[in-house]
Scaffold this active site. Structure first.
Site: not given
Ligand code: 5GP
Ligand code: ZN
Length: 119
Positions: A3, A29, A45, A86, A94, A97, A99
């Site tokens: 991951c 990011d 996780h 998202n 995408t 994990h 976020h």
């Protein structure tokens, strides 16, 4: 576990950290979508919002607290910001994990929902 964000938590992949405690990490990011664009993740996780168990809900509070602190630290608390999660295919997630995106530093425009490429 293979991951990306677990590797960032472990330090196997470098990141530009904004703040960190024993439960959450905030980092920039790699492909900013706004003048300020950081990601807030739990160190534990969890693949997505769907995998947040009742016993994990304290971590969601920790994430909001980190968002509030990061916004102050990054100078966007007063001008405002957007905090986004998202989830899944339709949410265009995408990295699997959990976020949250914290975006600010410019007027972000209204949320439009369906993008023309997917409509
Ligand atoms: P998602 O589309 O899953 O909600 O968001 C994943 C985010 O992770 C994207 O905004 C993407 O730019 C960011 N990202 C992907 N790989 C990396 C990386 O290796 N480092 C950092 N800092 N961000 C990444
Ligand atoms: Zn992970």
């Amino acid at each position: 576990m293979d991951c990306l964000f677990c590797k960032i938590v472990n330090g196997d992949i470098p990141s530009k950290k904004v703040l960190e405690n024993d439960r959450v990490l905030v980092f920039h990011d790699i492909q900013p979508a706004a003048p300020v664009h950081v990601l807030i993740i739990p160190k534990k996780h969890m693949a997505s919002m769907n995998d947040v168990m009742p016993e994990d809900l304290g971590l969601i509070a920790d994430i909001h607290q980190a968002a509030q602190e990061a916004a102050k630290e990054l100078g966007i608390a007063d001008s405002g910001y957007r905090l986004i999660n998202n989830c899944g295919r339709d949410g265009e997630q995408t990295v699997h994990h959990l976020h949250y995106h914290l975006l600010g530093g410019a007027r972000l425009g209204a949320l439009t929902g369906i993008s023309s490429s997917h409509a």
